[in-house]
Structure formats: structure tokens, C-alpha cells
Enzyme design. Sequence first.
Site, mmCIF file in Angstrom:
data_model
loop_
_atom_site.group_PDB
_atom_site.id
_atom_site.type_symbol
_atom_site.label_atom_id
_atom_site.label_comp_id
_atom_site.label_asym_id
_atom_site.label_seq_id
_atom_site.Cartn_x
_atom_site.Cartn_y
_atom_site.Cartn_z
ATOM 1 N N ARG A 1 0.864 -1.186 0.000
ATOM 2 C CA ARG A 1 0.000 0.000 0.000
ATOM 3 C C ARG A 1 0.893 1.226 0.000
ATOM 4 N NH1 ARG A 1 -1.377 2.569 4.656
ATOM 5 N NH2 ARG A 1 -1.245 0.705 5.937
ATOM 6 N N HIS B 1 -3.590 4.302 4.888
ATOM 7 C CA HIS B 1 -4.625 3.288 5.101
ATOM 8 C C HIS B 1 -5.987 3.845 4.684
ATOM 9 C CE1 HIS B 1 -6.810 -0.012 6.967
ATOM 10 N NE2 HIS B 1 -7.555 0.880 7.594
ATOM 11 N N TYR C 1 4.511 5.633 11.180
ATOM 12 C CA TYR C 1 4.781 4.260 11.615
ATOM 13 C C TYR C 1 5.501 3.392 10.578
ATOM 14 C CZ TYR C 1 0.457 3.398 8.943
ATOM 15 O OH TYR C 1 -0.502 3.350 7.959
#
Length: 347
Positions: free
Chosen positions: A239, A243, A252
Site C-alpha cells: 500500500r 490506510h 509508523y
Amino acid sequence: MYRVIGERSLSTTEIDETTARSLYRDVVRTRRFDERAIALQRRGWMSGYPPFEGQEASQVGAAHAMRESDWLVPTYRSNAAQIARGVPMSDVLRFRRGYPEYASDHEVPILPQAVPIASQLPHAVGLGMAMNYTGDEAAALCCFGDGATSEGDFHEALNFAGVFSAPTVFFCENNGWAISMPRERQTASESIAIKADAYGITGVQVDGNDPLAVYGVVGEALSSAREGEPVLVESLTYRRGAHTTSDDPSRYRDEEELPDWRTADPLERYESYLREERVIDDGDVERIAEEADEEFTEAVERAESGPEARPEDVFDPVYESADPRLVKQRERLFASVAEHDPQRMER
């Protein structure tokens, strides 16, 4: 792990040039859809959106491998698979603006995309079992992310599929992250595919950034499923964006932890391969991009042409009859919300 790009020429595969070009067209179409959908969300056209840039090759390859009678069971990030399967772009956009997918006019065999994590997996197995009962020569392709494998629904679905030989392919798009949780914090197993062994079904890995490889692997998996042998396919992809549009992956994620082929742009990678194979040229690239933009513009116009969805519409398919007590209860609820939080009603 199986891949085509970088390891073999197109002529050594069973995929012809027409199919290869068709895959490229849909990768471009869905990339443009994703880019422009994000832009729409940023200006308030829809409340939220789950980007899928980086996973187009995976989803398009899987969708093209399906027969016309096969059922697609999507998750919330499966927009590329839906579009490549034949769902109009306008329907996907309308869903993001509050319209139910089951009100669409298309006849594509597909369930509404599942937003809860892994809840669609048992449904896919149920579809497969129903096909067995009715004698349909079809299969169900169920899409989900690596985070879904931590849910009980995943284990229950694979167990039922194995026991009842349900014609189901479990298509796990392992993009490395379940929101902000890395795969190694999800499971200690060597891979997602190896989990199939526990349920007596086949598990395979494929380069998810290679649409040709995904097309071949999922096609074989669907053929096996139709013969009563369910398959778990782990598509290794990435990805590239957030998100959702409310997420900040820079807090992160560290891309240096993954190999280059995993984080590389699958569209650029595939386009370079097809150019080397002399399957497409500059004219094809320009034409396909222009057609994709025109299609998206028309989709937005169609999505905006209907009446706006109202918050209270969510109750319409819930009750069979308009019980006066329920009507009054609903009116009081929305009157209260309108009084105390008018901005929420506007959203």
C-alpha cells in the site's frame, strides 16, 4: 513465489498480447480512479476514502482471472477489483457518498464491499457451499488484507471451506500493514500462505505487483476451487499511500524494510515490461490515459446526477413496514441530532 516480470518473456507464458494490454488498461483506469477519488475526498466531496495505489496490479490481475459466473466478495479496498470486474466507477463513487451498493443497476455477480474486517470470509464460503448445492460450475473469490487473518472469521471460513470443499479462493492482499500494525506483529508464521496447511487446503504466494503473475496464479486457483479444492492465495503487494484519507503512514512505516520490487510502482513496472515486449507504445499509453480520465469525469457526473443521500435513509431497508412508533422514534432521533449537532446532520 511466482512472478513473470523480470523472469520470463510474455511469449513463454500462456497469456496473449490482447490480454496483457487489457490488464494494462485496467491498471491505468484504476490508478486514475484512485488518484482522482482522493482529490475529490480532499475537497469534501465524500467523507472518507481508502486509497489502493500500489495494489492495482494485484486486484486487476485477480479480477481478470475470473469467469463471468464467478462471484467477487470484496473488502473496502477492493475498488480496483470491482472496476476491473465490470462495476461502473459511478457506483463505487456513489457508495462513498452514502448510497447502498445493492441499489446498483449492474448485474455483475458481486457482494457489497465489506468494511468490517474479515466478516466477508464466511459469506464467501457460504456462497461456495450454495454453488455446490445448486450444481453451479462457478467459484467465489474473496478479497481481504493481511490484518484479516488475525480475526476469527478467517479461521472459521478456511476451516469450513476445507471440510465442505467449498469452491472458494481466499485472496489475501498482503500489503505489509494492518493500519499501523506490521505483518510480523500480526502472526509469527513464516507466511500467510502457509496457514492453509492447517485447514487441509492449498496455499500459494505470488508477486502481487505483477498483474501477469496474479492473473495466472488466481486463474489456476479458481480452476482448482471449481473442482472442490479451495485455495489461499497470498498476493505480496504494498500500500503506497495511507490506510485511509484520515491516516498518516509516515508516523509508523519504513519502506526500507521491504525489497525494491515490493515497494516499486506496479504501473511503471508493468508499463516498462510491456514496452520491452513491444506490446504497447507511446500512442497506446497516451490514449489509455486519456480514456481513463474521460471515464472518471463521466462517472462523477453520473454520481452527482441523482438525489443526495439523507442520513435517515439508512433505516429504509431495515423495517418491512412503517410502524408509527418507529417513525416517531426516528423523527425524535434526527430532531435531537439536528438541534444539538447541526454540522453532523449536514455531513
